[in-house]
Design a protein around this motif. Structure first.
Motif, PDB file in Angstrom:
ATOM      1  N   SER A  44       0.810  -1.212   0.000  1.00  0.00           N
ATOM      2  CA  SER A  44       0.000   0.000   0.000  1.00  0.00           C
ATOM      3  C   SER A  44       0.843   1.262   0.000  1.00  0.00           C
ATOM      4  CB  SER A  44      -0.923   0.008   1.219  1.00  0.00           C
ATOM      5  OG  SER A  44      -0.150   0.024   2.404  1.00  0.00           O
ATOM      6  N   LEU A  45       0.191   2.354  -0.354  1.00  0.00           N
ATOM      7  CA  LEU A  45       0.783   3.690  -0.323  1.00  0.00           C
ATOM      8  C   LEU A  45      -0.245   4.673   0.206  1.00  0.00           C
ATOM      9  CD1 LEU A  45       2.680   4.140  -3.717  1.00  0.00           C
ATOM     10  CD2 LEU A  45       3.677   4.031  -1.427  1.00  0.00           C
ATOM     11  N   SER A  46       0.243   5.707   0.864  1.00  0.00           N
ATOM     12  CA  SER A  46      -0.578   6.837   1.276  1.00  0.00           C
ATOM     13  C   SER A  46       0.132   8.093   0.814  1.00  0.00           C
ATOM     14  CB  SER A  46      -0.734   6.883   2.798  1.00  0.00           C
ATOM     15  OG  SER A  46      -1.408   5.748   3.258  1.00  0.00           O
ATOM     16  N   LEU A  47      -0.618   8.961   0.145  1.00  0.00           N
ATOM     17  CA  LEU A  47      -0.036  10.171  -0.437  1.00  0.00           C
ATOM     18  C   LEU A  47      -0.915  11.381  -0.157  1.00  0.00           C
ATOM     19  CD1 LEU A  47       0.637   8.636  -3.973  1.00  0.00           C
ATOM     20  CD2 LEU A  47       2.319   8.886  -2.151  1.00  0.00           C
ATOM     21  N   ASP A  48      -0.288  12.505   0.128  1.00  0.00           N
ATOM     22  CA  ASP A  48      -0.960  13.799   0.240  1.00  0.00           C
ATOM     23  C   ASP A  48      -0.296  14.720  -0.776  1.00  0.00           C
ATOM     24  OD1 ASP A  48      -2.385  12.819   2.418  1.00  0.00           O
ATOM     25  OD2 ASP A  48      -1.130  13.830   3.908  1.00  0.00           O
ATOM     26  N   HIS A  49      -1.082  15.347  -1.628  1.00  0.00           N
ATOM     27  CA  HIS A  49      -0.510  16.224  -2.659  1.00  0.00           C
ATOM     28  C   HIS A  49      -0.482  17.660  -2.150  1.00  0.00           C
ATOM     29  CE1 HIS A  49       0.601  17.850  -6.495  1.00  0.00           C
ATOM     30  NE2 HIS A  49       0.602  16.648  -7.024  1.00  0.00           N
ATOM     31  N   THR A  50       0.699  18.261  -2.137  1.00  0.00           N
ATOM     32  CA  THR A  50       0.852  19.603  -1.574  1.00  0.00           C
ATOM     33  C   THR A  50       0.221  20.689  -2.443  1.00  0.00           C
ATOM     34  OG1 THR A  50       3.021  19.897  -2.618  1.00  0.00           O
ATOM     35  CG2 THR A  50       2.983  18.974  -0.377  1.00  0.00           C
ATOM     36  N   HIS A  51       0.019  20.440  -3.734  1.00  0.00           N
ATOM     37  CA  HIS A  51      -0.528  21.470  -4.623  1.00  0.00           C
ATOM     38  C   HIS A  51      -2.029  21.344  -4.853  1.00  0.00           C
ATOM     39  CE1 HIS A  51       3.380  23.149  -5.529  1.00  0.00           C
ATOM     40  NE2 HIS A  51       3.834  21.923  -5.691  1.00  0.00           N
ATOM     41  N   THR A  52      -2.551  20.122  -4.832  1.00  0.00           N
ATOM     42  CA  THR A  52      -3.981  19.924  -5.091  1.00  0.00           C
ATOM     43  C   THR A  52      -4.780  19.692  -3.808  1.00  0.00           C
ATOM     44  OG1 THR A  52      -3.813  17.524  -5.352  1.00  0.00           O
ATOM     45  CG2 THR A  52      -3.448  18.875  -7.340  1.00  0.00           C
ATOM     46  N   HIS A  76      -3.884   9.385 -12.096  1.00  0.00           N
ATOM     47  CA  HIS A  76      -4.677  10.612 -11.979  1.00  0.00           C
ATOM     48  C   HIS A  76      -4.170  11.480 -10.831  1.00  0.00           C
ATOM     49  CE1 HIS A  76      -8.011  13.390 -12.030  1.00  0.00           C
ATOM     50  NE2 HIS A  76      -8.170  13.172 -10.733  1.00  0.00           N
ATOM     51  N   PHE A  77      -3.921  10.878  -9.686  1.00  0.00           N
ATOM     52  CA  PHE A  77      -3.478  11.619  -8.515  1.00  0.00           C
ATOM     53  C   PHE A  77      -2.160  12.350  -8.785  1.00  0.00           C
ATOM     54  CE2 PHE A  77      -1.210  12.070  -4.498  1.00  0.00           C
ATOM     55  CZ  PHE A  77      -2.179  12.620  -3.678  1.00  0.00           C
ATOM     56  N   LEU A  78      -1.253  11.704  -9.509  1.00  0.00           N
ATOM     57  CA  LEU A  78       0.080  12.262  -9.755  1.00  0.00           C
ATOM     58  C   LEU A  78       0.158  13.054 -11.056  1.00  0.00           C
ATOM     59  CD1 LEU A  78       2.136   9.214  -8.482  1.00  0.00           C
ATOM     60  CD2 LEU A  78       1.820  11.438  -7.340  1.00  0.00           C
ATOM     61  N   ARG A  79      -1.004  13.482 -11.555  1.00  0.00           N
ATOM     62  CA  ARG A  79      -1.051  14.257 -12.801  1.00  0.00           C
ATOM     63  C   ARG A  79      -0.263  15.565 -12.658  1.00  0.00           C
ATOM     64  NH1 ARG A  79      -5.423  14.817  -9.780  1.00  0.00           N
ATOM     65  NH2 ARG A  79      -6.345  16.889  -9.441  1.00  0.00           N
ATOM     66  N   ASP A  80       0.043  16.172 -13.793  1.00  0.00           N
ATOM     67  CA  ASP A  80       0.696  17.479 -13.835  1.00  0.00           C
ATOM     68  C   ASP A  80      -0.246  18.479 -13.167  1.00  0.00           C
ATOM     69  OD1 ASP A  80       1.468  20.099 -14.676  1.00  0.00           O
ATOM     70  OD2 ASP A  80       2.402  19.285 -16.486  1.00  0.00           O
ATOM     71  N   GLY A  84      -3.085  19.722 -15.497  1.00  0.00           N
ATOM     72  CA  GLY A  84      -4.121  18.723 -15.282  1.00  0.00           C
ATOM     73  C   GLY A  84      -3.929  17.476 -16.136  1.00  0.00           C
ATOM     74  N   GLU A  85      -2.901  17.462 -16.966  1.00  0.00           N
ATOM     75  CA  GLU A  85      -2.638  16.314 -17.841  1.00  0.00           C
ATOM     76  C   GLU A  85      -2.086  15.148 -17.025  1.00  0.00           C
ATOM     77  OE1 GLU A  85       0.429  15.218 -21.478  1.00  0.00           O
ATOM     78  OE2 GLU A  85      -0.187  17.304 -21.231  1.00  0.00           O
ATOM     79  N   ALA A  86      -2.684  13.981 -17.211  1.00  0.00           N
ATOM     80  CA  ALA A  86      -2.210  12.770 -16.533  1.00  0.00           C
ATOM     81  C   ALA A  86      -1.317  11.984 -17.481  1.00  0.00           C
ATOM     82  CB  ALA A  86      -3.389  11.910 -16.092  1.00  0.00           C
ATOM     83  N   GLY A  87      -0.259  11.452 -16.936  1.00  0.00           N
ATOM     84  CA  GLY A  87       0.640  10.592 -17.704  1.00  0.00           C
ATOM     85  C   GLY A  87       0.579   9.186 -17.147  1.00  0.00           C
ATOM     86  N   SER A 114       5.757  16.912  -6.651  1.00  0.00           N
ATOM     87  CA  SER A 114       5.623  16.800  -8.098  1.00  0.00           C
ATOM     88  C   SER A 114       5.688  15.342  -8.518  1.00  0.00           C
ATOM     89  CB  SER A 114       6.740  17.592  -8.794  1.00  0.00           C
ATOM     90  OG  SER A 114       6.607  17.526 -10.194  1.00  0.00           O
ATOM     91  N   GLY A 115       4.759  14.948  -9.383  1.00  0.00           N
ATOM     92  CA  GLY A 115       4.760  13.609  -9.964  1.00  0.00           C
ATOM     93  C   GLY A 115       4.997  13.737 -11.459  1.00  0.00           C
ATOM     94  N   TYR A 116       3.986  13.397 -12.243  1.00  0.00           N
ATOM     95  CA  TYR A 116       4.092  13.526 -13.696  1.00  0.00           C
ATOM     96  C   TYR A 116       4.199  15.007 -14.068  1.00  0.00           C
ATOM     97  CZ  TYR A 116       2.924  13.663 -18.617  1.00  0.00           C
ATOM     98  OH  TYR A 116       2.952  13.919 -19.957  1.00  0.00           O
ATOM     99  N   ARG A 117       4.991  15.266 -15.098  1.00  0.00           N
ATOM    100  CA  ARG A 117       5.133  16.626 -15.608  1.00  0.00           C
ATOM    101  C   ARG A 117       5.071  16.558 -17.130  1.00  0.00           C
ATOM    102  NH1 ARG A 117      10.516  18.682 -13.680  1.00  0.00           N
ATOM    103  NH2 ARG A 117       9.590  18.498 -11.623  1.00  0.00           N
TER     104      ARG A 117
END
Length: 188
Positions: A44-52, A76-80, A84-87, A114-117
């Motif tokens: 498992s993973l738990s993530l909090d996005h600082t920008h969204t 989707h969670f790690l999209r730019d 808003g673009e998902a990779g 930052s995830g996908y860019r």
């Protein structure tokens, strides 16, 4: 279809063979994440996005098999967060994050910077931030993520990632994050 993390270990073949059939036939798909978390070999993973300001906690793999719906959620969670673009994120990046948490013996969520860019975002950041953004960044390939762990010194996070020897590790103490990727093993 699911993607293997590593070659199957003989003791798990029966479970994984059945688990893979359950995943393909959709038997496990309707199960809630808590039910998946109780299965043997759940990762498992738990993530909090600082920008969204979004939060995500999920089981991304069972044994050696990735969970397709979890990968979609992570993409989707790690999209730019600029466009808003998902990779397509490299699923092995999730395994790397999981291993880092195990190495540090912590359960708290990673804070994602930052995830996908997208290539356009990467170029804009590269030309407006005065350096620090690679022209051919692995973020554009979905193979990199910038993170921190609340309560864990940044140097400890860096050292845990380096100890695993599973890809690149960048240390950014001024910006308060560590970059990890599934590219060649290197450090900066």
């Amino acid at each position: 279809m699911t993607q293997p993390l590593h070659p199957l270990k003989p003791g798990r073949r029966r479970f994984l063979g059945q688990g893979g059939r359950w995943l393909v036939t959709g038997v496990l798909m309707p199960l809630a994440q808590p039910a998946l978390a109780s299965l043997p070999g759940a990762r498992s993973l738990s993530l909090d996005h600082t920008h969204t300001s979004e939060r995500l906690a999920l089981v991304y793999a069972l044994g050696e098999q990735f969970v397709p719906q979890a990968l979609s959620s992570l993409n989707h969670f790690l999209r730019d967060h600029y466009s808003g673009e998902a990779g397509l994120m490299d699923p092995h990046l999730f395994h790397l994050l999981h291993q880092i948490r195990q190495e540090l013996r912590v359960q708290q969520p990673f804070q994602v910077i930052s995830g996908y860019r997208s290539p356009a975002t990467n170029n804009t950041l590269r030309t407006t931030r005065g350096g620090g953004v690679a022209k051919h960044s692995l973020h554009m390939d979905g193979k990199a993520i910038d993170v921190r762990l609340p309560g864990v010194p940044l140097a400890d996070l860096r050292d845990a990632a380096l100890a695993l020897g599973m890809g690149g590790v960048g240390f950014y103490p001024r910006e308060q994050f560590v970059h990890v990727d599934t590219g060649p093993v290197r450090r900066w």
